[in-house]
Design a protein around this motif. Structure first.
Motif, PDB file in Angstrom:
ATOM      1  N   SER A 347      50.896  39.020  44.842  1.00 60.84           N
ATOM      2  CA  SER A 347      49.887  38.750  43.808  1.00 60.84           C
ATOM      3  C   SER A 347      48.529  38.691  44.478  1.00 60.84           C
ATOM      4  O   SER A 347      48.373  38.073  45.539  1.00 60.84           O
ATOM      5  N   TRP A 349      44.439  37.848  44.186  1.00 61.67           N
ATOM      6  CA  TRP A 349      43.439  37.068  43.448  1.00 61.67           C
ATOM      7  C   TRP A 349      42.130  37.149  44.233  1.00 61.67           C
ATOM      8  O   TRP A 349      42.102  36.958  45.449  1.00 61.67           O
ATOM      9  N   SER A 406      47.308  41.549  39.859  1.00 60.03           N
ATOM     10  CA  SER A 406      46.017  41.188  40.443  1.00 60.03           C
ATOM     11  C   SER A 406      45.125  40.544  39.392  1.00 60.03           C
ATOM     12  O   SER A 406      45.213  40.830  38.201  1.00 60.03           O
ATOM     13  N   GLU A 407      44.277  39.647  39.903  1.00 59.04           N
ATOM     14  CA  GLU A 407      43.285  38.996  39.042  1.00 59.04           C
ATOM     15  C   GLU A 407      41.975  38.949  39.812  1.00 59.04           C
ATOM     16  O   GLU A 407      41.927  38.466  40.943  1.00 59.04           O
TER      17      GLU A 407
END
Length: 755
Positions: A347, A349, A406-407
């Motif tokens: 993930s 960020w 993804s952020e």
């Protein structure tokens, strides 16, 4: 009781492509070789940089890497072992697989923390040998492939050591580590990874029941145990090993994939239904059996020795050739497992706020890594966009990760150079890789300054070590040979010391006659008597060994034992520690480190057949300079039939001639192998231990080299298939200097040695 963890699936890799294919197909561990010291000298193998890359990649994915250092090393070679292993050790290599006792000792001393696996080339056949290797520092043994499943279970119970067993692939006809066929005939030693596979050539076989022409009696079918996965798991085997570093990468990936699926399937069934019901429910689909049969198979599949002692059905009598592999299947395997790398999902960020340091965080299964950069600026012209940032950060390239989600938190109107975004990504990836490795149990950058001092010598079993001498040693297999030897010695009364090895089978089968002869030899010429143990000792020989111990004690004439295996060495030290023990040629001593390792367990050794005379002299000089020959007396073979193969499969049984006769009344062979050049190899069937010994077609003899032999050496003669008259002719030649015309003979590797 259920195992607390799953069995390891161990796959072969002959090159980098094979490594990645095996890993992607589901291997828990991979065994491979570098460019030195591996027992597949003709495989492509790995460069140092490739191997280091594979170690890191495998560890990031949670896989283990085992390096084969499973050849015998000459004295001049072992000095290069430290520099060879050092980079792999520091990279976190999980284990080395070794054959040479000197290599085992070297690794134990210089590379602490590096696990040692005893190769199948060590010919470990019972809990005795496994226990001894555990004492020496091995944490795992790869037993002989000839053992039954019940024997493996007993071995693990008695030795308390990990067991790694072959489940699929090619089978050697000889007990691994005991084959000299390729070496003696062509100079290509199986102990050096250069076997020319004479077992795959045609021979004619003659027995008392007739003759079969031009067949392949030494060529075994390939092993396949996919149908027995439940039984193998419940037996407690720790690692399922697939053979095949010399085969195509698609083979390793394809076989690994199928075994992976069925291992996982059984564990799933067992969790839902329990072991008993799971075993009943377990079955292998026909398409998978067909796939295994289409992947580099030699004339059919069989399930090895797990459930049989031997048999004609195991042999490819008609042809040893490999079947053609299915090209469409190979293409499918390449597409599934070899065209792209496996990666871990992460993930992603990221936060970009004006005036604040840019920050990128990567997370994998609770492990996270962050990187911070320079403060984010206000855009003067073109601000960065969320799409551009996400695109740059997701370019994880050759790393072990891919962005599963993804952020990006991006303040409007901000600017950050793409070059610095890439640097943030690289820093976060590098940190995450290090943290993942630690989470997997690896400490990046293991250093060699941790190494310990001291010689690491094992505790000595006995205190009555023999002093080096310059005498004679004799081995007799049959009673008539012992009678002939005794008659000659008692008549001629040689002035030099004599050591006589009596085959242990004789002691059990004909004790009164043997004892009378031995009493005369001890009383009249002060001969030292030793019991020569069998070449192979298995769990099924426990009762035999109990009887042998009783007979030896009752007789009271024997000084000690000749150990021909690690199992025999442990038996002698464990049950008869007050007696002497010597090791035969098959307990290989090629270098000083091996001599050090054996010096606490044995009082003497025999120089190996495969070292040429100058190499033997260099080794002896080294041992003399270091005082080892004060603790180990040395023998040199000067006459005897070289045992080319020791086998569990039986030529008499293959030819339909097995009668189960456990006693042999004369020294003549039970069968004869004839090769393409009309050379005849005599075969002795030892029915008491259910094994064959295939001897060389001509005797090994150094009768013309006796004047050149120097040093503290006892000269040894082995009598195996000689008649009583032949025994006396040999003795007259070597001890009295009489002319000797043995017909054809060989001086073995005295001049040529092995590569």
């Amino acid at each position: 009781m259920e195992k607390s963890c799953k069995v390891e699936l161990l796959a072969p890799a002959g090159n980098a492509e094979g490594f990645y294919g095996a890993v992607h197909a589901g291997a828990d561990a991979v065994y491979l070789a570098g460019d030195r010291f591996g027992a597949r000298a003709y495989a492509e193998n790995f460069t140092v940089s490739e191997l280091l890359e594979c170690i890191r990649y495998g560890h990031l994915l949670g896989r283990k890497i085992y390096l084969t250092v499973n050849t015998l090393l000459k004295e001049k070679e072992i000095s290069g072992l430290y520099d060879y292993l050092a980079p792999f050790y520091e990279a976190g290599l999980d284990a080395v697989i070794v054959q040479d006792l000197g290599v085992l000792r070297f690794v134990r001393e210089h590379f602490p923390g590096l696990k040692i696996h005893a190769s199948t080339q060590m010919t470990v056949c019972s809990g005795l040998g496994a226990s001894l290797l555990k004492e020496m520092g091995a944490c795992r043994v790869v037993p002989a492939r000839e053992l039954s499943l019940a024997e493996l279970t007993t071995m693990k119970c008695r030795a308390g050591i990990e067991i790694e067993a072959f489940v699929h692939g090619a089978m050697c006809y000889c007990y691994s580590g005991q084959c000299l066929f390729s070496s003696i005939l062509g100079g290509r030693s199986g102990n050096r990874g250069r076997c020319a596979q004479p077992c795959r050539l045609p021979y004619s076989v003659s027995t008392c029941g007739g003759r079969q022409e031009n067949c392949y009696p030494l060529s075994l079918k390939d092993m396949c145990t996919i149908g027995h996965i439940p039984r193998l798991i419940e037996a407690g085997i720790d690692s399922f090993k697939i053979e095949g570093r010399m085969k195509k990468p698609e083979y390793a990936a394809g076989v690994t994939d199928i075994y992976r699926r069925y291992i996982d399937r059984y564990y799933e069934l067992r969790q839902r239904k329990g072991a008993q019901e799971a075993a009943k429910t377990y079955h292998v689909e026909r398409r998978d059996l067909e796939a295994l049969s289409a992947l580099y198979v030699r004339s059919g599949l069989q399930d090895g020795y797990y459930f049989r002692r031997n048999g004609r059905e195991m042999v490819t009598l008609d042809s040893p050739a490999y079947r053609e592999s299915n090209e469409s299947l190979l293409a499918k395997i390449r597409g599934q497992h070899m065209d792209s790398l496996s990666k871990l999902p992460v993930s992603l960020w990221a936060v970009f706020r004006v005036g604040m340091p840019a920050k990128v965080t990567l997370r994998w299964e609770g492990v996270s890594a962050s990187a911070e950069g320079a403060p984010v600026e206000t855009a003067q012209k073109q601000p960065i966009t969320e799409e551009n940032v996400r695109k740059q950060l997701s370019k994880l390239g050759d790393s072990a990760f891919y962005a599963a989600e993804s952020e990006v938190l991006l303040e409007e109107g901000c600017f950050y150079p793409l070059k610095q975004i890439n640097e943030l990504r690289r820093a976060a990836v590098a940190e995450l890789e290090e943290k993942v490795l630690r989470a997997r149990g690896y400490e990046p950058g293991r250093r060699l300054d941790e190494r310990v001092s001291g010689d690491g010598r094992l505790e000595v079993y006995r205190e009555n070590a023999l002093q080096p001498g310059c005498g004679y040693a004799f081995y007799t297999r049959m009673l008539q040979q012992l009678e002939s030897l005794a008659d000659w010695l008692l008549t001629e009364k040689p002035q030099l010391p004599c050591r006589i090895y009596v085959a242990s089978d004789l002691l059990l089968q004909g004790l009164p006659s043997v004892q009378r002869l031995c009493e005369k030899l001890v009383r009249n010429i002060n001969a030292e008597l030793f019991v020569a143990l069998p070449y192979i000792l298995r769990e099924t020989d426990r009762e035999y060994l109990e009887g042998l111990s009783r007979k030896t004690e009752e007789c009271g004439l024997f000084r000690g034992f000749l150990a021909r295996s690690m199992d025999g060495l442990k038996f002698a030290g464990e049950r008869h520690g007050n007696m002497s023990c010597r090791t035969d040629i098959g307990v290989y001593l090629w270098n000083e480190y091996a001599a050090e390792e054996l010096s606490g367990l044995s009082d003497g050794f025999c120089l190996p057949y495969e070292l040429k005379a100058p190499e033997q002299q260099n080794l002896l000089k080294r041992l003399t300079d270091n005082g080892l020959l004060d603790r180990l007396s040395c023998e040199k073979m000067v006459y005897g039939r070289i045992p080319m193969m020791v086998t569990a499969n039986c030529l008499k049984r293959t030819m339909g001639q097995c009668n189960g006769n456990r006693e042999q009344t004369d020294s003549s062979p039970d069968a004869v192998l004839t090769d393409r050049y009309r050379k005849e190899f005599p075969v002795v069937a030892n029915c008491l231990h259910c094994m064959n010994i295939i001897y060389n077609s001509v005797p090994f003899s150094l009768h013309q080299s006796l004047p050149a032999l120097k040093g503290d050496l006892d000269l040894r003669m082995d009598f195996t298939i000689e008649t009583p008259a032949e025994v006396k002719r040999v003795l007259h030649c070597f001890l009295k200097g009489d002319p000797f015309v043995p017909g054809e003979y060989t001086t073995g590797h005295e001049k040529r040695g092995v590569e």
